[in-house]
Scaffold this active site. Structure first.
Site, PDB file in Angstrom:
ATOM      1  N   HIS A 678       0.807  -1.221   0.000  1.00 14.08           N
ATOM      2  CA  HIS A 678       0.000   0.000   0.000  1.00 14.08           C
ATOM      3  C   HIS A 678       0.842   1.275   0.000  1.00 14.08           C
ATOM      4  CE1 HIS A 678      -2.815  -3.095   1.501  1.00 14.08           C
ATOM      5  NE2 HIS A 678      -3.724  -2.405   0.843  1.00 14.08           N
ATOM      6  N   SER A 891      -4.951  -7.563  -0.242  1.00  9.03           N
ATOM      7  CA  SER A 891      -5.358  -6.651   0.827  1.00  9.03           C
ATOM      8  C   SER A 891      -6.502  -7.210   1.678  1.00  9.03           C
ATOM      9  CB  SER A 891      -5.730  -5.300   0.198  1.00  9.03           C
ATOM     10  OG  SER A 891      -5.917  -4.310   1.155  1.00  9.03           O
ATOM     11  N   GLU A 949       2.095  -9.753   6.480  1.00 14.84           N
ATOM     12  CA  GLU A 949       2.594  -8.701   5.623  1.00 14.84           C
ATOM     13  C   GLU A 949       3.855  -9.179   4.911  1.00 14.84           C
ATOM     14  OE1 GLU A 949       3.319  -5.080   3.651  1.00 14.84           O
ATOM     15  OE2 GLU A 949       1.496  -5.861   4.583  1.00 14.84           O
TER      16      GLU A 949
END
Length: 991
Positions: A678, A891, A949
């Site tokens: 992001h 996401s 992540e």
């Protein structure tokens, strides 16, 4: 005069070197020297020289073009209108190009390779499935299957599920994976000296590597440690690539790479100072006390405009300009830090007030309230420059407003997802804060506080109406509006101005504290931008699903009625006396008078000009990024990243930039240093639309050169449908299209060439039967192709499961994906088992709603005598559930996949997901017009902590789709999911 440019996307062939710099394409001698523009005055991206160097192909306006190397005879080869098109190179004989595009696909990110002939015939799709990079030799084809990152420098050290898989086919045989389990991202596959060459960052930095076609003998050929090797291409022997704004050359795999010295002539046009006017866009407007003058901001310059006079420049490098009496205040920057300027003088040290997000001036012109981006509110005395801290919170300060007598200050404190409250401060001499009151408690969303013109009430917007309405599609209750304006007496003894509240007939002593909330008698709606005007209030009202902009309304505090002032209003400002309003669109301002019988006035903005030094603005923008990122980044201390050193390494490159594309490219690599999801960039100059238009049909050319309708895409009554499927046209599969608007269809280019630029317009088409029809082509047909793909998926599931399993695809967790999910929800939940396909999920924020649906378990049945039985709870899966996920499960799709595993809802089949679970709050606009996002919202799981992540969610059953599967139109992942569903059903029935 020559200069050293910022050089991108190189390619070499023969004695020529091609590359992009600024907004232009260039050619230079392959050994280096002075470059020249190609073609003169032209532009484009991804230049690729033909094997003999006689021609150059490139991407321009979302299409593929080709011309002679001298720039003559340019030809458009495609009519795809694809902003993601990639030009990989030429086939060995120079007779065709190799490019990838999503044309004809159900997903705009699914890029399939195409062969584009330079002679007769249209582009043809190659049967390899989605590709990230591809190289075709005489006996070998190497490709990187669909990957997330075509350029690993945009997310450095990426290790999620989308790093890319390398496949090799020898002698047109089946594809075999090589380097399975390779730990880094790979890109730019090439074939050189019977070896497979590519960029990888598995050792920490993007460098060139090669291996044998079977994956053996992995070697590194470059040794970069600071900047990545990027956008590598080859002529079969030499390799050129981009590195820190230079072009580097690897003569052979046995040589050491070196930079090529290339000089560009002259000063780039984008670096020359240029004049900006309001036609380039108005950023902000403020009115003075009477509305006779306004402050207009363009390109971070502020100008004072008299309503019936001319414009006067006030400040450069300024924003948030507001009137303070007859003077103005604004925010400027020094050393990249915000400074408040009043009376022409700084009123704080650089950065002392934080990154300033809002400025409000007192009506008496003596003080300014300054809100920072991270929860600080400060009062600044204009005369003395003295500061008074009003509050500091973990959250954000919303709207700030002074009372008419400048003795009260109101503001909102916003706590994301936890409500917001309005607070009120009584001010004393020299802006001293005497007392602070909580007007609301923060249990609701309370916003936009301001004061009524008589100073007796504080007005605010509050989302505290709970009037649920039933969902008309599924069982559900929602609160779609919920907002009204409210008044709060500044003293509890002040009676309500509205009937029905009661009234005392004897004097009531002043309480010295605010009274209760009083609802303004207007309908519940979605209100924003509450402001005071003479004898009332104004606001913007938006309806649910309104395509037009909000309506500007005025409420009278004496007549208690509402009137409409303007429609489709995006922003407005109010004069200090409340008698005038200024509305603005992108290029103009209109001033409305609230006095009856007075016509609107459009101020003359022709005198507003700003000379912009783009180079200076790029330096400022990079400095902004240097300040913003550490403030917004998810980890205190930047998780060990030396951000100052990162930005310092890129600063010298700014002097070499020649256009917004250069700066966007640089900014992408800077943000990529965060090594985090992001972290996006929106360049100041976006790609121009290609102007493609579509008929919502498959069109193919037959052996006689006639273009036929081979399929008409299915539509939906509630959504788009094929223009050829309109009632009364009589178009059928097999029909020939002979002319478009009277022009015969070229056998090589087809109807799309004649439809270009005509989306939404009436077009006359003649069919082979002689029939003439009028249609309105579509600007895109992805929704239609998605519906056809979805129907085919469901048919496969029905066939493989014997009708026992339903199928739901979730393209995203935004409103559009939520709608797609529910279009067929009931029918799919009626099956004994359910497959939930999250592959290609683009993310969003509605995963909790999706999980509420998926985790339901049937506890009972509603069994009426004369109607169908209904499960309790309704819309619940009836049996086993299997999920599908892949590297493009992004996401919120990552989160959904993780939750399915944690909740034990069913097995996950496919490949590891994207691995991006540190979200963003918003994009930050930089001074040059570009925007960046900063990863700021990490998701922590009890099971995995923060480890999802840059890793992703592992499937329970890994199944990889090969290029050969794509060629056979096979979906082994779906096959396995159906088998698991059927096996689970059989076990349940056997038990």
């Amino acid at each position: 005069m020559s200069r050293r440019g910022y050089l991108r996307s190189p390619h070499v062939a023969g004695d020529l070197l091609a590359f992009a710099s600024g907004e232009e394409l260039w050619l230079a001698p392959a050994e280096g020297g002075t470059a020249w523009r190609f073609p003169p005055g032209g532009g484009g991206a991804q230049p690729r020289l033909s094997p003999d160097g006689s021609s150059l192909a490139w991407v321009g306006g979302q299409e593929v073009w080709v011309a002679h190397a001298d720039g003559s005879a340019p030809r458009r080869l495609t009519y795809w209108g694809d902003p993601h098109v990639r030009l990989h190179g030429w086939f060995g004989d120079g007779g065709a190009l190799l490019a990838s595009s999503a044309t004809g696909q159900p997903d705009p990110r699914s890029l399939w390779a195409h062969r584009i002939p330079l002679g007769d015939g249209p582009p043809g799709r190659l049967p390899y499935g989605p590709v990230g990079s591809i190289a075709c030799g005489e006996t070998i084809t190497a490709l990187i299957g669909d990957q997330v990152l075509a350029d690993p420098a945009k997310w450095k050290r990426y290790r999620g599920g989308g790093t890319g898989r390398l496949w090799i086919s020898l002698e047109n045989g089946p594809f075999q994976p090589i380097l399975a389990g390779h730990p880094g991202a790979i890109a730019s596959v090439m074939l050189v000296d019977e070896r497979v060459v590519f960029i990888s960052d598995h050792e920490g930095c993007g460098n060139l590597y090669s291996c044998l076609p079977d994956g053996a003998d992995l070697r590194r050929h470059t040794d970069h440690t600071r900047f990545y090797a990027r956008a590598a291409t080859s002529d079969g022997t030499r390799i050129v690539y981009q590195h820190a704004g230079d072009i580097w050359l690897l003569e052979s795999l046995n040589d050491v790479s070196r930079p090529i010295a290339v000089d560009l002539p002259g000063t780039p046009g984008a670096r020359r100072p240029r004049t900006i006017t309001t036609r380039d866009g108005i950023d902000d407007v403020a009115l003075d006390r009477t509305g006779d003058a306004c402050l207009v901001e363009i390109a971070e310059t502020v100008h004072r405009v008299d309503l019936r006079g001319r414009a006067t420049p006030l400040a450069d490098g300024a924003r948030l300009a507001r009137f303070a009496g007859d003077d103005a205040v604004w925010v400027t920057r020094q050393d990249g830090l915000d400074v408040l300027v009043a009376d022409g003088r700084p009123r704080c040290a650089p950065g002392e007030l934080g990154r300033i997000s809002e400025v409000a001036t007192a009506p008496d012109g003596r003080s300014v309230a300054v809100a920072s981006a991270h929860g600080r509110l400060t009062l600044v005395e204009i005369g003395s420059g003295a500061h008074t801290r009003v509050t500091s919170i973990v959250g954000a300060i919303g709207s700030v407003s002074y009372s008419p007598d400048s003795r009260w200050l109101a503001w909102s404190e916003v706590h994301r997802h936890r409500g917001s409250r309005v607070r009120l401060a009584r001010l004393g001499a020299a802006s001293a804060v005497e007392q602070v009151f909580d007007v609301t408690d923060g249990s609701r969303y309370d916003l936009d506080p301001c004061f009524t013109p008589d100073g007796r009430f504080l007005a605010l917007l509050s989302f505290r109406d709970f009037r649920p309405v039933y969902d008309q599609q599924v069982l559900g209750l929602s609160f779609p509006l919920g907002c009204r304006p409210y008044l709060v007496p500044l003293d509890g003894a002040t009676p309500s101005p509205f009937a029905g509240w009661g009234r005392s007939h004897t004097p009531v002593a002043q309480t010295g504290a605010p009274g209760p909330l009083i609802q303004v008698p207007v309908p519940e709606a979605i209100y924003t931008c509450l402001r005071p005007v003479a004898d009332g209030l104004v606001w913007l009202r938006t309806g649910i699903g309104d395509r037009a902009g909000p309506t500007l309304e005025r409420f009278s505090l004496t007549g208690h009625d509402t009137s409409e002032l303007a429609t489709d209003v995006r922003a407005f400002a109010v004069s200090g006396d409340g008698l005038r309003l200024a509305t603005r669109d992108r290029t103009s301002v209109e001033v409305l008078s609230l006095r009856s019988g007075t016509d609107p006035v459009r101020p003359d903005l022709s005198g507003i000009e700003a000379t912009v030094d783009q180079g200076t603005r790029w330096r400022w923008a990079l400095e902004q990024a240097r300040r913003i990122v550490p403030e917004e980044y998810w980890a205190d201390g930047m998780a060990g990243i030396d951000w100052e050193a990162v930005v310092a390494a890129y600063e010298p490159l700014v002097e070499r930039l020649a256009g917004p594309s250069d700066f966007g490219d640089l900014l992408w690599e800077v943000n990529g240093e965060l090594g985090c999801s992001h972290a996006y960039v929106r360049p100041a100059t976006r790609g121009r639309p290609g102007g493609a238009a579509w008929l919502g049909a498959d069109l193919t050319v037959d052996g006689a050169g006639q273009w036929r309708v081979s399929d008409i895409l299915p539509g939906d009554p509630s959504g788009p449908r094929s223009p050829l499927d309109a009632p009364g046209l009589g178009v059928s599969v097999g029909d020939v299209i002979t002319t478009v608007d009277g022009t015969p269809v070229d056998p090589a280019r087809g109807p799309l060439a004649l439809l270009a630029g005509k989306a939404g317009r009436a077009v006359r088409i003649t069919l082979g039967s002689g029939a003439a029809i009028e249609v309105f082509p579509l600007a895109e047909e992805f929704p239609l192709r998605y519906r056809r793909w979805l129907a085919r998926q469901r048919a496969v599931v029905a066939e493989l499961s014997g009708g026992r399993a339903g199928y739901l695809h979730v393209p995203d967790t935004e409103p559009e994906g939520w709608a797609d999910l529910h279009r067929d929800l009931f029918a799919q939940l009626d099956h004994e088992a359910l497959i939930v396909d999250l592959r290609g999920n683009r993310g969003g924020h509605a995963s909790p709603l999706l999980l509420d649906r998926l985790r339901r378990r049937i506890l009972a049945w509603d069994r009426p005598r004369h109607t169908a039985h209904v499960s309790y709870p309704p819309q619940a899966p009836r049996g086993p559930l299997v999920a599908l996920a892949d590297h493009r499960t992004f996401s919120d799709g990552d989160l959904t996949t993780a939750a399915i595993r944690l909740l034990g809802l069913g097995p996950v089949v496919g490949t590891r997901t994207w691995g991006g679970v540190i979200g963003l709050d918003r994009f930050h606009r930089l001074v040059d017009g570009s925007e960046i996002s900063v990863p700021s919202r990490p998701f922590w799981f009890e099971e995995w902590g923060l480890s999802l992540e840059n890793r992703g969610v592992e499937p329970d059953v890994e199944v990889v789709i090969s290029p050969d599967d794509w060629a056979k139109d096979a979906d082994p992942q779906l096959d396995v999911a159906v088998r698991l569903c059927v096996d689970a059903l059989n076990r349940r029935h056997d038990g």
